[in-house]
Design a protein around this motif. Structure first.
Motif, PDB file in Angstrom:
ATOM      1  N   PRO A 105       0.815  -1.208   0.000  1.00 40.13           N
ATOM      2  CA  PRO A 105       0.000   0.000   0.000  1.00 40.13           C
ATOM      3  C   PRO A 105       0.859   1.273   0.000  1.00 40.13           C
ATOM      4  O   PRO A 105       2.061   1.202   0.262  1.00 40.13           O
ATOM      5  N   ASN A 106       0.264   2.406  -0.276  1.00 38.07           N
ATOM      6  CA  ASN A 106       0.975   3.692  -0.192  1.00 38.07           C
ATOM      7  C   ASN A 106       1.556   3.846   1.200  1.00 38.07           C
ATOM      8  O   ASN A 106       0.886   3.556   2.193  1.00 38.07           O
ATOM      9  N   GLY A 107       2.797   4.273   1.262  1.00 33.76           N
ATOM     10  CA  GLY A 107       3.441   4.425   2.557  1.00 33.76           C
ATOM     11  C   GLY A 107       3.931   3.108   3.134  1.00 33.76           C
ATOM     12  O   GLY A 107       4.371   3.056   4.285  1.00 33.76           O
ATOM     13  N   GLY A 108       3.881   2.047   2.339  1.00 28.01           N
ATOM     14  CA  GLY A 108       4.306   0.738   2.826  1.00 28.01           C
ATOM     15  C   GLY A 108       5.812   0.591   2.973  1.00 28.01           C
ATOM     16  O   GLY A 108       6.294  -0.370   3.581  1.00 28.01           O
ATOM     17  N   GLY A 109       6.566   1.515   2.406  1.00 29.27           N
ATOM     18  CA  GLY A 109       8.021   1.466   2.551  1.00 29.27           C
ATOM     19  C   GLY A 109       8.760   0.986   1.315  1.00 29.27           C
ATOM     20  O   GLY A 109       9.967   0.721   1.367  1.00 29.27           O
ATOM     21  N   LYS A 110       8.076   0.924   0.186  1.00 25.34           N
ATOM     22  CA  LYS A 110       8.707   0.414  -1.035  1.00 25.34           C
ATOM     23  C   LYS A 110       9.840   1.327  -1.504  1.00 25.34           C
ATOM     24  O   LYS A 110      10.958   0.877  -1.754  1.00 25.34           O
ATOM     25  N   THR A 111       9.522   2.603  -1.606  1.00 28.78           N
ATOM     26  CA  THR A 111      10.545   3.547  -2.065  1.00 28.78           C
ATOM     27  C   THR A 111      11.694   3.610  -1.063  1.00 28.78           C
ATOM     28  O   THR A 111      12.864   3.709  -1.445  1.00 28.78           O
ATOM     29  N   THR A 112      11.355   3.522   0.219  1.00 27.32           N
ATOM     30  CA  THR A 112      12.391   3.529   1.249  1.00 27.32           C
ATOM     31  C   THR A 112      13.348   2.350   1.063  1.00 27.32           C
ATOM     32  O   THR A 112      14.571   2.512   1.113  1.00 27.32           O
ATOM     33  N   LEU A 113      12.792   1.173   0.815  1.00 22.03           N
ATOM     34  CA  LEU A 113      13.632  -0.002   0.605  1.00 22.03           C
ATOM     35  C   LEU A 113      14.531   0.191  -0.619  1.00 22.03           C
ATOM     36  O   LEU A 113      15.731  -0.117  -0.586  1.00 22.03           O
ATOM     37  N   PRO A 116      13.793   6.442 -10.553  1.00 19.43           N
ATOM     38  CA  PRO A 116      13.086   6.877  -9.348  1.00 19.43           C
ATOM     39  C   PRO A 116      11.594   7.057  -9.595  1.00 19.43           C
ATOM     40  O   PRO A 116      11.149   7.238 -10.722  1.00 19.43           O
ATOM     41  N   GLN A 117      10.832   7.016  -8.499  1.00 15.78           N
ATOM     42  CA  GLN A 117       9.376   7.169  -8.598  1.00 15.78           C
ATOM     43  C   GLN A 117       8.998   8.578  -9.030  1.00 15.78           C
ATOM     44  O   GLN A 117       8.147   8.765  -9.881  1.00 15.78           O
ATOM     45  N   PHE A 118       9.624   9.558  -8.412  1.00 15.11           N
ATOM     46  CA  PHE A 118       9.317  10.932  -8.756  1.00 15.11           C
ATOM     47  C   PHE A 118      10.571  11.581  -9.293  1.00 15.11           C
ATOM     48  O   PHE A 118      11.621  11.474  -8.685  1.00 15.11           O
TER      49      PHE A 118
END
Ligand SMILES: Nc1ncnc2c1ncn2[C@@H]1O[C@H](COP(=O)(O)OP(=O)(O)OP(=O)(O)O)[C@@H](O)[C@H]1O
Ligand SMILES: [Mg+2]
Lengths: 273, 244
Positions: free
Chosen positions: B38-46, B79-81
């Motif tokens: 989900p959004n905020g699940g930590g994917k980009t962080t990982l 990157p995502q953004f």
């Protein structure tokens, strides 16, 4: 010794040397969105000038020390304390000026020409100032030629550069240092209130016509030399304040560049025939 | 066989709260992994931990046999953004060449074979005609394809894609996934996505990241390609387990 060189030649040399530095450092300021930081830094420098005057040593060293201290506090405040960048800038901006005014008022028997620090005066520029500007120009040109790609990529995408192992923090600090030194040397000519326009306007005008970072720097330098020379010329002919004239001409030049850009676009979009 | 990616008891916090808790994952060479959550699940962080942009608060993370900071030049990343300034003076080709840039490259000029490599990469993504254009003036989808070309230009061992096709049109998206599939024979791919149904026929592993804990991160749900047929059911199950 200064009087050996004719004034017009001296003035043009000042316009040329400060234009090159303004074009290159101005490109950093504009592309990295550091205009407000640069404006704050320029003002805060008065604190260093005031202290130098108070202790009666060369104001330039006081200005340089204040500029570098500004960068240091800004970076530490932002990165270490997590304080908002624009808050730190605003605080240092005012604090620097307050200290400057305080020290100057404490200086016994010294009637410093505060206005010339604030708004510049080409007549107070010395050969030493020009020599320092020449060294700065040389340093900037050499740096851009050698590290063009480093500068391009760190400015464009810091994150990807960091991933590929570039020293982005060191380079960001160097950018700030270069801007700080440039501002200090340019304040002799246009003054610390006006210097930010000399950095931002020619570079913004150049940005309108550039697809490459280096062409933006070259064009920005050309614009800055042109605006400087025209501003100084007008101020000499009409006996008006030199710093103010340079900035007014720069603003007009930026407006003209915008207009040309719009016309170019219209022409391209106009239907054939 | 050497793992492309291995983490043990990986924890990460931006401030005081953990965003990733006790993540243990391992990715093998030639895996094609979908990271969902989900959004905020930590994917980009990982992803940022893997690319060395963030450092783990606790635990170990090995990328391509070493610390993430050493692997950067062997990774391609989209990157995502993209937060780049629209008026920044840079051409499409120059953006792509960033994927080949190393800090030891002094001087203003590019070697000719680097330029050719960059053009080939643009061709691969069907935008060779844009090479000389100002990057900031491209459409969102054209920008994403340029950033994909930048990630691919160095033929990286590991390709990390954080929702790389969110702005490209459907026809192009399918082409790009076919390209990923082809590239997967020579590189490992980590793909962050929300469209698990769409990617299900391309990936061989799904990793769920849910809020602060990795849901099934330790036991990636292996999706054997032969079991594609009953896959609709499996997708629903994964969705349910991941809280999607
Ligand atoms: N720079 C940051 N500083 C502080 N907290 C952050 C930062 N970036 C992300 N977070 C927090 O970390 C958590 C995970 O964010 P992350 O961006 O990794 O999610 P995500 O799975 O990529 O979400 P999405 O699907 O929306 O892209 C979120 O709770 C977010 O608020
Ligand atoms: Mg994300």
């Amino acid at each position: 010794m200064d009087s050996v060189i004719p004034l017009y030649l001296f003035t043009f040399t000042a316009a040329l040397l400060s234009g090159i530095a303004a074009g290159i450092a101005g490109t950093f300021v504009v592309t990295r969105r550091l205009a407000v930081m640069s404006g704050g830094l320029a003002h805060a420098v008065l604190g260093g000038i005031g202290l130098a005057v108070f202790l009666s040593f060369e104001p330039l060293w006081g200005a340089l020390a204040a500029a570098l201290l500004f960068v240091l506090i800004l970076v530490l405040g932002k990165n270490r304390l997590g304080e908002r960048e624009d808050t730190v800038i605003a605080a240092l901006w005012s604090l620097g000026m307050a200290l400057g005014v305080l020290f100057i008022s404490l200086t016994p028997g010294y009637t410093v020409d505060l206005l010339s620090y604030l708004f510049g005066n080409i007549l107070l520029v010395t050969a030493k100032n020009l020599f320092a500007l020449a060294i700065l120009d040389l340093f900037l040109i050499l740096g851009v030629v050698l590290f063009k790609k480093h500068i391009l990529y760190v400015s464009f995408d810091e994150e990807y550069s960091a991933m590929r192992g570039l020293p982005v923090n060191l380079m960001s600090l160097l950018f700030l240092g270069v801007i700080a030194v440039t501002i200090v040397l340019l304040t002799r000519i246009v003054g610390l209130v006006l210097v930010i326009a000399l950095l931002a306007l020619p570079a913004s005008a150049a940005n309108l016509f550039s697809r490459h970072l280096t062409s933006m720097m070259i064009l920005a330098s050309l614009f800055a030399v042109l605006f400087n020379s025209a501003g100084l010329g007008i101020s000499y002919l009409l006996n008006l304040p030199s710093g103010a004239m340079i900035i007014i001409v720069s603003a007009a030049g930026y407006g003209a560049a915008r207009a040309v850009r719009v016309l170019m676009k219209r022409k391209r979009e106009a239907p054939e025939g | 066989m050497e793992k492309v990616l291995e983490s043990r008891g990986l924890w990460f916090a931006y401030d005081d709260d953990y965003v990733l808790e006790d993540i243990s994952v391992s990715v093998d060479r030639s895996d094609f992994v979908a990271i969902v959550g989900p959004n905020g699940g930590g994917k980009t962080t990982l992803v940022k931990l893997i690319t060395g942009l963030l450092q783990p608060t606790m635990g170990t993370l090995t990328v391509l046999g070493g610390p993430p900071a050493k692997a950067g030049s062997r990774i391609g990343y989209v990157p995502q953004f993209s937060t780049m300034d629209a008026s920044f003076p840079i051409t499409v080709l120059e953006v792509v060449l960033q994927g080949l840039f190393h800090k030891s490259m002094i001087g203003p000029a590019w070697k000719r074979d680097a330029v050719e490599q960059g053009l080939r990469s643009l061709e691969q993504l069907g935008i060779a005609d844009l090479a000389g254009r100002h990057f900031g003036q491209l459409s969102g989808g054209q920008k994403q394809r340029t950033l994909l070309a930048r990630a691919l230009v160095s033929s990286p061992e590991l390709l990390i894609l954080d929702e790389p096709t969110s702005s490209v049109d459907i026809a192009v998206e399918e082409d790009i996934y076919e390209l990923f599939k082809e590239l997967n024979s020579v590189m490992t791919i980590l793909l962050v996505t929300h469209d698990i149904t769409f990617v299900s026929s391309y990936v061989n592993k799904v990793m769920c990241l849910n809020r602060r804990s990795a849901c099934h991160a330790t036991e990636e749900i292996a999706l054997e390609r032969e079991r594609i047929a009953p896959y609709g059911h499996k997708v629903t199950e994964i969705r349910h387990q991941c809280g999607l």
